[in-house]
Design an enzyme around this catalytic site. Sequence first.
Site, PDB file in Angstrom:
ATOM      1  N   SER A   1      -6.664 -12.226   1.795  1.00 51.37           N
ATOM      2  CA  SER A   1      -5.939 -11.994   3.039  1.00 51.37           C
ATOM      3  C   SER A   1      -6.086 -13.220   3.953  1.00 51.37           C
ATOM      4  O   SER A   1      -5.805 -14.335   3.519  1.00 51.37           O
ATOM      5  CB  SER A   1      -6.487 -10.721   3.689  1.00 51.37           C
ATOM      6  OG  SER A   1      -5.634 -10.272   4.689  1.00 51.37           O
TER       7      SER A   1
ATOM      8  N   ASP B   1       0.743  -4.074  -2.687  1.00 53.17           N
ATOM      9  CA  ASP B   1       0.458  -4.754  -1.420  1.00 53.17           C
ATOM     10  C   ASP B   1       1.781  -5.179  -0.785  1.00 53.17           C
ATOM     11  O   ASP B   1       2.443  -6.099  -1.254  1.00 53.17           O
ATOM     12  CB  ASP B   1      -0.429  -5.983  -1.699  1.00 53.17           C
ATOM     13  CG  ASP B   1      -0.814  -6.743  -0.434  1.00 53.17           C
ATOM     14  OD1 ASP B   1      -0.295  -6.424   0.653  1.00 53.17           O
ATOM     15  OD2 ASP B   1      -1.651  -7.657  -0.545  1.00 53.17           O
TER      16      ASP B   1
ATOM     17  N   HIS C   1      -2.738  -3.399   0.199  1.00 54.26           N
ATOM     18  CA  HIS C   1      -3.418  -4.658   0.514  1.00 54.26           C
ATOM     19  C   HIS C   1      -4.936  -4.535   0.333  1.00 54.26           C
ATOM     20  O   HIS C   1      -5.609  -5.479  -0.095  1.00 54.26           O
ATOM     21  CB  HIS C   1      -3.081  -5.059   1.944  1.00 54.26           C
ATOM     22  CG  HIS C   1      -3.700  -6.346   2.374  1.00 54.26           C
ATOM     23  ND1 HIS C   1      -3.440  -7.530   1.727  1.00 54.26           N
ATOM     24  CD2 HIS C   1      -4.577  -6.644   3.369  1.00 54.26           C
ATOM     25  CE1 HIS C   1      -4.129  -8.504   2.313  1.00 54.26           C
ATOM     26  NE2 HIS C   1      -4.829  -7.986   3.308  1.00 54.26           N
TER      27      HIS C   1
END
Lengths: 197, 367
Positions: B149, B314, B347
Amino acid sequence: MTPVPLRPDLAAVAAAVPEGARVLDIGCGNGQLLAWLRDTKGVEGRGIELDPGDVAAAVGRGLAVVQGDADTDLADYPDAAFDVVILSNTLQAMHRPAAVLAELVRIGRSAIVSFPNFGHWRVRMSLSVGGRMPVTRSLPVSWHETPNIHFCTIADFEALARDMGLTVERRAGLASGRQVALWPNLLADTGVFVLRR
Amino acid sequence: MDERFGLDRRVTLPGEFPLAGGGVLPELTIAYETYGKLNAGGTNAVLICHALTLDQYVASAHPRTGKPGWWTRLIGPGKPVDPADWFVICANVLGGCMGSTGPTSIDPRDGQAYAMRFPVITIADMVAAQARLLDHLGVGTLAAVIGGSMGGMQALTWAVHHPARVKKVVAIATAARHSAQNIAFHEVGRQAIMADPMWAGGAYAAARPPASGLAVARMAAHITYLSEEGLTEKFGRRLQNRDAVSFGFDADFQVESYLRHQGLSFVERFDANSYLYITRAMDYFDLAEPHGGNLARAFAGVQSRFCLVSFTSDWLYPTAESRRIVRALNAAGAPVSFVELESPFGHDAFLLDAPEMNRVIDGFLTA
């Protein structure tokens, strides 16, 4: 570490790769061929593979392998980015084989293509005498489960290369890994071609 | 015993710290942890970069929540990043609220907390701060930098800004730029914080934070970390401790109760102003922007090997963003591996048990 010996069809492909070349192997599976080429011929290899498990295995061998689809992703590569682009035993599973071939010779200075020969006598026998789609050593999966959708014979491939204006640098027909000199379109189970634009 | 190494370290590095946006911090404090030992050749250092709301407690218990490190699935004995082999560093990002210089820090020039006087920072500033920390630790070259991320954004930035200092980059569930949708969700969170009267222009006391605003920001963000499939599987339309809906605005549904809990517990461990600054840094992130939008040109000088991982469900940093990075790296001639892994967890998948991801990272690091 001594490299594991290659499958006969891959050995024929590997033989056509020059030392130290920059190589892209499309449909590289678990990276067996690329690892062999790296370890014995010092090539700088890259791979494309559809199956995530195979990608993981290839990355585990220290190879640079990208999960992707040759039918759609080759456009991302610049012209002449590689000395050699390899498509081993994969052409027959492509949706657009001719378009893929054109990409191979665009990305690579030369392309090595191997494919199961649908003109092999066992295939012909299976269809003509047995009346059934062949299940052979080089075509081991039955028709409804195989990923192969575009079969061709060595003669068909030869004609396509000619129609596309490609130069065939070398050609070989293999039967159980041995080169066939006589009537390859009948006696070879695998065709291996080295092509150039 | 070298005081620079170990758990819960903190160092104030000498000199001013100039920022990409033009500002200058009079001093830079970094809170960090290290695990394992730097070998004699200095060849086994691995930097872990954390995501938006995480911190330096990557593989040790969190001092406020008591929860185990946030990436013990990847880092620890018998894991791909084993401190027996690697010297692992994880630092709280610049702008964070777990000890590194950020809006909660005291400005040494006037003895007051920075609050909203803190300059706007970028991902590149975070990386520059980490580079200063590595200098302090005596780490010249990183064997690898690993992040998911926002951590992945830092990892990519490392390769671009310090090409000679990074051998391998692992960038997971990330992107080379923030999309309009990414920015939009962050803006919802920021507006929720700033709409809370307790925010008071950022000048709230630590004991009286804009708790409702920050909780709502977290609730909105948390939805983006999950997938529809994951939410449906976990909660469906199930009710919370009741047999029928209340015809009111209580948390009738389990998913509401869950989100409220996520919001409230977040407030206990995170600072609202930090949330504003870090989300802003992410929004400003676009590696290609200084190169006329051409990402391949951004990667032109890289010297690292790259490994990218994305997850099927995601939608915050979808596979297409990873593929864009892969394309650009290929065009730049950089060695890159990429795999999209199957997961229903959105995610957040990169923080959960992902044996395939571990296998890929293990192979990539050891090969």
